[in-house]
Design an enzyme around this catalytic site. Sequence first.
Site, short mmCIF file in Angstrom:
data_model
loop_
_atom_site.label_atom_id
_atom_site.label_comp_id
_atom_site.label_asym_id
_atom_site.label_seq_id
_atom_site.Cartn_x
_atom_site.Cartn_y
_atom_site.Cartn_z
CE LYS A 158 29.85 38.37 34.24
NZ LYS A 158 29.23 39.03 35.37
N1 PMP Z 1 31.54 42.88 39.62
C1 PMP Z 1 30.54 42.01 39.46
C2 PMP Z 1 30.13 41.16 40.61
C3 PMP Z 1 29.89 41.90 38.22
O1 PMP Z 1 28.90 41.03 38.05
C4 PMP Z 1 30.28 42.73 37.16
C5 PMP Z 1 29.57 42.65 35.84
N2 PMP Z 1 30.10 41.66 35.02
C6 PMP Z 1 31.35 43.62 37.37
C7 PMP Z 1 31.94 43.67 38.62
C8 PMP Z 1 31.85 44.48 36.25
O2 PMP Z 1 32.54 43.66 35.33
P1 PMP Z 1 32.62 44.06 33.78
O3 PMP Z 1 33.07 45.47 33.73
O4 PMP Z 1 33.64 43.13 33.22
O5 PMP Z 1 31.28 43.88 33.22
#
Ligand code: PMP
Length: 307
Positions: A158
């Site tokens: 991320k």
């Molecule tokens: N995909 C992307 C590109 C994101 O930015 C997010 C948000 N963090 C998610 C999926 C969902 O991830 P999470 O459930 O861990 O927030």
Amino acid sequence: MTQTSEFIWHNGEMIPYQQATTHVLSHALHYGSSVFEGIRAYDTPNGPAIFRLDDHIQRLFDSAKIYRMEIPYSKEEIMDACKQAVKENGFTNAYLRPFAFLGHVGLGLNPKSHLADVTVAAMEWGAYLGDESLAQGVDVCVSSWSRLAPNTMPTAAKAGGNYLSSQLISGEAKRNGYVEGIALDVNGYLSEGAGENLFVVKKGVLYTPPTTACILPGLTRDTIIHLAKERGYEVREEPIAREALYLADEFFMVGTAAEVVPVRSVDQIQVGEGKRGPITTELQQAYFDLVKGQAADANGWLAFVNE
Ligand code: PMP
């Protein structure tokens, strides 16, 4: 929604919001060299609790590892900082943004020091895709932009730079009147939304793109898979074709910020009944019950701020 707070945790101390600044020549500003998390804290009967704090901070460290970025704090210290950021700002519900970035380390692409600056901000942030999104569902489109190919930039990290892709996807969708954009992967299969993972429901079975579809392996996705299986649903992680969205009984998007959002149309084609479907409703309710401490927390996913 102000996205401000009184204090921000920065490099080991709580400092006033206005003082949490960085130099304009910070590496991350030029090259996207940051890793971050988005985490929510919810008000529960036992006070504010941060959902899956441990897993989010592990992902922060995993993202840093991929980029050889050194976080000069332990996981425990960052988790404590998250709790402090909620507590000292007096929030009950909050969105947390821990991040690590290459700061004033010079503008060479590969600086000698990979030591990151680390910040944890907390803020109030309502429903990410709009107040009505959770009940009414949203209208989305498939983007003309594809997600990153696996041998370009790692989507399991991320990282700040990845979000240029997300900005193209969501910006295009919003300019065209949609709430969110869905990206295909480099092979043309479904990948993810600009900031959400995807679930398609057909004949009582849940389908979600696998990690090989260049997605961020979302923690909400993982939670929903868990809740669905617990309720006896079959969940298949397999490549999904674009047209499966048009022919779905139900389609919903999940993410920490977005939470669990029903989709009522894709590319102006109605999905199912064009409203939140029964399985989406059931899993959305189960999700909110869990994060708000209204259901048993069998996995120890709630980190109570006041403990
Ligand atoms: N995909 C992307 C590109 C994101 O930015 C997010 C948000 N963090 C998610 C999926 C969902 O991830 P999470 O459930 O861990 O927030």
